[in-house]
Design a protein around this motif. Structure first.
Motif, mmCIF file in Angstrom:
data_model
loop_
_atom_site.group_PDB
_atom_site.id
_atom_site.type_symbol
_atom_site.label_atom_id
_atom_site.label_comp_id
_atom_site.label_asym_id
_atom_site.label_seq_id
_atom_site.Cartn_x
_atom_site.Cartn_y
_atom_site.Cartn_z
ATOM 1 N N ASP A 1 21.334 -34.703 -28.781
ATOM 2 C CA ASP A 1 20.842 -34.109 -27.553
ATOM 3 C C ASP A 1 21.737 -34.484 -26.389
ATOM 4 O OD1 ASP A 1 20.214 -36.647 -26.774
ATOM 5 O OD2 ASP A 1 18.060 -36.481 -27.138
ATOM 6 N N GLY A 2 21.547 -33.764 -25.282
ATOM 7 C CA GLY A 2 22.413 -33.952 -24.133
ATOM 8 C C GLY A 2 22.306 -35.339 -23.547
ATOM 9 N N SER A 3 21.068 -35.896 -23.512
ATOM 10 C CA SER A 3 20.908 -37.205 -22.912
ATOM 11 C C SER A 3 21.594 -38.274 -23.731
ATOM 12 C CB SER A 3 19.414 -37.526 -22.771
ATOM 13 O OG SER A 3 18.783 -37.463 -24.033
ATOM 14 N N ASP B 1 16.566 -28.914 -19.412
ATOM 15 C CA ASP B 1 17.365 -27.905 -20.098
ATOM 16 C C ASP B 1 17.244 -28.051 -21.608
ATOM 17 O OD1 ASP B 1 18.446 -26.566 -17.900
ATOM 18 O OD2 ASP B 1 19.996 -28.088 -17.633
ATOM 19 N N SER B 2 17.288 -29.281 -22.097
ATOM 20 C CA SER B 2 17.169 -29.507 -23.532
ATOM 21 C C SER B 2 15.800 -29.077 -24.035
ATOM 22 C CB SER B 2 17.417 -30.980 -23.851
ATOM 23 O OG SER B 2 18.725 -31.370 -23.482
ATOM 24 N N ALA B 3 14.768 -29.330 -23.231
ATOM 25 C CA ALA B 3 13.417 -28.919 -23.623
ATOM 26 C C ALA B 3 13.296 -27.401 -23.656
ATOM 27 C CB ALA B 3 12.400 -29.514 -22.651
ATOM 28 N N LEU B 4 13.898 -26.722 -22.669
ATOM 29 C CA LEU B 4 13.859 -25.265 -22.649
ATOM 30 C C LEU B 4 14.610 -24.690 -23.837
ATOM 31 C CD1 LEU B 4 13.119 -22.632 -21.209
ATOM 32 C CD2 LEU B 4 15.147 -22.916 -19.779
ATOM 33 N N LEU B 5 15.744 -25.300 -24.177
ATOM 34 C CA LEU B 5 16.516 -24.848 -25.330
ATOM 35 C C LEU B 5 15.733 -25.064 -26.623
ATOM 36 C CD1 LEU B 5 19.282 -23.710 -26.241
ATOM 37 C CD2 LEU B 5 20.073 -26.070 -26.441
ATOM 38 N N ALA B 6 14.994 -26.175 -26.692
ATOM 39 C CA ALA B 6 14.191 -26.462 -27.882
ATOM 40 C C ALA B 6 13.090 -25.422 -28.067
ATOM 41 C CB ALA B 6 13.594 -27.864 -27.780
ATOM 42 N N LYS B 7 12.551 -24.891 -26.981
ATOM 43 C CA LYS B 7 11.537 -23.838 -27.085
ATOM 44 C C LYS B 7 12.100 -22.595 -27.758
ATOM 45 C CE LYS B 7 8.636 -25.048 -23.099
ATOM 46 N NZ LYS B 7 8.057 -24.548 -21.826
ATOM 47 N N MET B 8 13.416 -22.411 -27.645
ATOM 48 C CA MET B 8 14.052 -21.277 -28.299
ATOM 49 C C MET B 8 14.524 -21.624 -29.705
ATOM 50 S SD MET B 8 16.145 -19.487 -25.156
ATOM 51 C CE MET B 8 16.767 -20.994 -24.454
ATOM 52 N N HIS C 1 20.686 -27.369 -15.347
ATOM 53 C CA HIS C 1 19.646 -26.516 -14.775
ATOM 54 C C HIS C 1 20.001 -25.034 -15.038
ATOM 55 C CE1 HIS C 1 16.086 -27.108 -12.054
ATOM 56 N NE2 HIS C 1 16.089 -25.812 -12.261
ATOM 57 N N ALA C 2 20.130 -24.723 -16.327
ATOM 58 C CA ALA C 2 20.646 -23.416 -16.751
ATOM 59 C C ALA C 2 19.792 -22.251 -16.272
ATOM 60 C CB ALA C 2 20.755 -23.382 -18.280
ATOM 61 N N GLY C 3 18.469 -22.432 -16.201
ATOM 62 C CA GLY C 3 17.595 -21.342 -15.790
ATOM 63 C C GLY C 3 17.880 -20.828 -14.391
ATOM 64 N N LYS C 4 18.530 -21.645 -13.593
ATOM 65 C CA LYS C 4 18.915 -21.243 -12.238
ATOM 66 C C LYS C 4 20.414 -21.022 -12.125
ATOM 67 C CE LYS C 4 18.579 -22.811 -7.409
ATOM 68 N NZ LYS C 4 18.106 -23.911 -6.534
ATOM 69 N N LEU D 1 18.379 -18.870 -36.270
ATOM 70 C CA LEU D 1 17.794 -19.970 -37.026
ATOM 71 C C LEU D 1 17.275 -21.047 -36.091
ATOM 72 C CD1 LEU D 1 20.577 -20.376 -39.752
ATOM 73 C CD2 LEU D 1 18.473 -19.027 -39.908
ATOM 74 N N MET D 2 16.381 -21.889 -36.608
ATOM 75 C CA MET D 2 15.876 -23.024 -35.839
ATOM 76 C C MET D 2 16.661 -24.263 -36.222
ATOM 77 S SD MET D 2 11.751 -22.399 -35.816
ATOM 78 C CE MET D 2 11.532 -23.580 -34.485
ATOM 79 N N THR D 3 17.207 -24.942 -35.235
ATOM 80 C CA THR D 3 17.968 -26.170 -35.502
ATOM 81 C C THR D 3 17.342 -27.392 -34.845
ATOM 82 O OG1 THR D 3 19.406 -25.868 -33.573
ATOM 83 C CG2 THR D 3 20.101 -24.840 -35.643
ATOM 84 N N VAL D 4 16.168 -27.216 -34.223
ATOM 85 C CA VAL D 4 15.496 -28.384 -33.641
ATOM 86 C C VAL D 4 15.004 -29.280 -34.759
ATOM 87 C CG1 VAL D 4 14.781 -27.309 -31.484
ATOM 88 C CG2 VAL D 4 13.358 -27.063 -33.517
ATOM 89 N N GLU D 5 14.882 -30.553 -34.463
ATOM 90 C CA GLU D 5 14.398 -31.494 -35.462
ATOM 91 C C GLU D 5 12.883 -31.476 -35.494
ATOM 92 O OE1 GLU D 5 16.046 -35.287 -34.644
ATOM 93 O OE2 GLU D 5 18.080 -34.732 -35.293
ATOM 94 N N ASP D 6 12.342 -31.495 -36.709
ATOM 95 C CA ASP D 6 10.889 -31.528 -36.841
ATOM 96 C C ASP D 6 10.395 -32.959 -36.625
ATOM 97 O OD1 ASP D 6 11.233 -33.007 -39.159
ATOM 98 O OD2 ASP D 6 11.092 -31.256 -40.479
ATOM 99 N N PRO D 7 9.069 -33.166 -36.532
ATOM 100 C CA PRO D 7 8.544 -34.506 -36.250
ATOM 101 C C PRO D 7 9.005 -35.565 -37.236
ATOM 102 C CG PRO D 7 6.837 -32.853 -35.985
ATOM 103 C CD PRO D 7 8.023 -32.149 -36.576
ATOM 104 N N SER D 8 9.311 -35.172 -38.495
ATOM 105 C CA SER D 8 9.750 -36.166 -39.474
ATOM 106 C C SER D 8 11.199 -36.574 -39.297
ATOM 107 C CB SER D 8 9.559 -35.609 -40.892
ATOM 108 O OG SER D 8 10.408 -34.500 -41.104
#
Length: 546
Positions: free
Chosen positions: A2-4, A27-34, A274-277, A514-521
């Motif tokens: 992640d970015g942080s 931004d990372s959270a918004l990207l994760a929603k996608m 702050h990509a949304g802006k 495709l989804m590349t976010v990590e799942d809870p595990s």
């Protein structure tokens, strides 16, 4: 990654302001929603996002590259052709900004197409737009570097004043050298790239100011009068065999090609703070500034050029802009300005290659390109850059550049690939939003409100017209083979070939983003978005930051 996390290991990023850190997390959270995890380093501020599009447009070099499209219609074609077309292009930018603010991702155009399109059309349209946008950007890199090669040759001609005409082999060799240098620069200057883009703003604005001042001053100093306002704003020429009205419409090709890269802001979404802006503002500012500053530059050019339009078109230097500089400033002044144009043209190619690599990387991340597993790799050792993809694009550019060995018509196909493919890529997600996606769209931080849908409708109609316009031979009807516009052939091959590839092969494995976010595990998920797929939900997802 992640970015942080990336920022914590980077000494420079560690001293970033608190506001930047908050923007990075959101931004990372918004990207994760996608559905995507943060893999690239977020380091581009809002001015720097604007800068990469503004740099690619490179107003004066782009005008120099495309003035041959508008000169045949005379000053009216140059000045008013630019102004009218750029207004429509700005409306396209507004329509794109609505989508970019709500759903900022590097592969935005094909991602939005998949999200908004009807169930039966999601996958094939997304596949088509991903390939069309990728190949269009590759065509843009090729055309920029081919033009740069011609500009360098024109500088040699001005310096020697002997009308030297190089072979096509020499032109291609110079083109190859430029592509390779661009590839090395794009791969190894990642940390410096935001600062380079900031410098590009000042360099391009300085060149605009210098051109606007130097051309009329030089003309008057040489004892010649400026052309009248009546000539600049009212003289319509026609150096084609088309009807005069259509010759004026064809002058739109100059701004269509020049103001053709603000989607690069979209492709930098996953590196923007702050990509949304930042992304929608970058789109609007780049398209708007090109409209105003381009109109200013072309007005001054029309006021200072030789009233014999054919003299400028058929310049012995091989570049009409070089002839305009030469007529107003003499040999040394023209050479000085052309050298600066070459430097900026180089920066245009560099910025365009960076943007193209992000689009192609995003498409490979979703498994759509050949050897996607190889090309989607992000190098942690080389400043979180998609180095493999940059190398792949360099090879593709070297192969496509072989067209310039044939003739001018074949070389111009590089321009047509850029224009028509990009216009199809811009128009399709906007069209899908109008037809299928109104109930699914949720505004981001930037939104044009009740004007959003009318703007989108105008944008789609204009883009359809732009694709058709780009397929006309500019010299007139019944062209010879060397004067033919091969846009319909080149892009038809790309579009039809892409769809045949999809229906015979890719439909069995390409299921959209495709989804590349990590799942809870903690396991990385690279599965298609089905079932709970964010793109398949009946209830619209609100991507706006909370």
């Amino acid at each position: 990654m992640d970015g942080s996390g990336a920022s914590a290991r980077d000494p420079e990023a560690a001293v970033a302001s608190g506001a930047s850190s908050v923007a990075d997390a959101s931004d990372s959270a918004l990207l994760a929603k996608m559905g995507y995890k943060q893999e690239l380093k977020r380091q581009y501020s809002t001015p720097q996002v604007f800068a990469i599009a503004f740099s690619i447009m490179g107003l004066v070099p782009s005008i120099a590259s495309t003035v041959t499209f508008s000169l045949p219609a005379g000053p009216v074609g140059m000045v008013w052709g630019w102004f009218t077309a750029s207004i429509f292009i700005f409306l396209v930018g507004l329509a794109m900004s609505d989508l970019a603010s709500a759903m900022p991702t590097a592969g935005g155009l094909y991602w939005w197409t998949h999200y908004f399109a009807g169930p039966k059309w999601k996958n094939p349209l997304s596949f088509l737009i991903g390939y069309s946008n990728t190949l269009g950007l590759i065509g843009g890199v090729c055309s920029v570097d081919y033009t740069l090669a011609l500009m360098i040759i024109s500088c040699v001609n001005i310096a020697q004043d002997d009308g030297w005409s190089p072979s096509r082999g020499i032109i291609y060799a110079l083109y190859v050298a430029l592509i390779l240098i661009h590839g090395l620069s794009a791969a190894f200057t990642g940390r410096l790239m935001p600062r380079i883009q900031t410098c590009c703003i000042f360099i391009n604005v300085a060149l605009v100011i210098a051109t606007v001042i130097a051309l009329p001053v030089g003309k008057v100093t040489r004892g010649e009068s400026l052309n009248s306002g009546k000539y600049v704003f009212g003289h319509l020429d026609n150096e084609t065999t088309w009807p005069t009205g259509w010759a004026f419409m064809l002058s739109w090709l100059a701004p269509i090609w020049s103001i053709g890269s603000f989607d690069s802001c979209v492709h930098m979404s996953e590196e923007a703070l702050h990509a949304g802006k930042a992304v929608p503002l970058g789109i609007m500012f780049s398209a708007g500034s090109a409209c105003v500053l381009g109109f200013l530059v072309l007005t001054v050019m029309a006021a200072t050029m030789n009233q014999d339009v054919a003299h400028t078109i058929n310049s012995k230097f091989g570049q009409p802009m070089a002839q305009i500089y030469y007529d107003a400033l003499g040999k040394n002044g023209a050479l000085g300005f052309m050298i600066v144009l070459c430097i900026i043209q180089y920066l245009i190619g560099l910025s365009l290659l960076v943007a193209a690599s992000r689009q192609a990387w995003a498409f490979s991340r979703d498994g759509a390109l050949p050897f996607s597993t190889f090309f989607r790799h992000v190098s942690k050792r080389i400043q979180y850059q998609p180095v493999r993809m940059i190398c792949g694009l360099v090879v593709a550019c070297l192969i496509l550049g072989l067209l310039c060995l044939i003739n001018n018509a074949a070389a111009n196909a590089l321009f047509s690939l850029f224009v028509a493919s990009n216009y199809l890529s811009w128009g399709t997600p906007i069209f899908c939003r109008i037809i299928w996606g109104q109930g699914r769209f949720r505004p981001g931080e930037f939104y044009t409100g009740r004007f959003s849908k009318p703007i989108a409708c105008i944008a789609v109609v204009y883009l359809m017209f732009g694709v058709i316009l780009s397929m006309f031979p500019t010299g007139g009807p019944n062209p010879a083979p060397t004067d033919m516009n091969y846009t319909v052939v080149i892009n038809g091959f790309v579009w039809i070939g892409c769809m045949l590839y999809y229906f015979f092969f890719a439909r069995h494995w390409y299921t959209g983003p495709l989804m590349t976010v990590e799942d809870p595990s903690g396991d990385s998920d690279t599965t298609p978005r089905d079932g709970a797929n964010v793109n398949q939900q009946d209830t619209p997802v609100n991507f706006k930051e909370e």
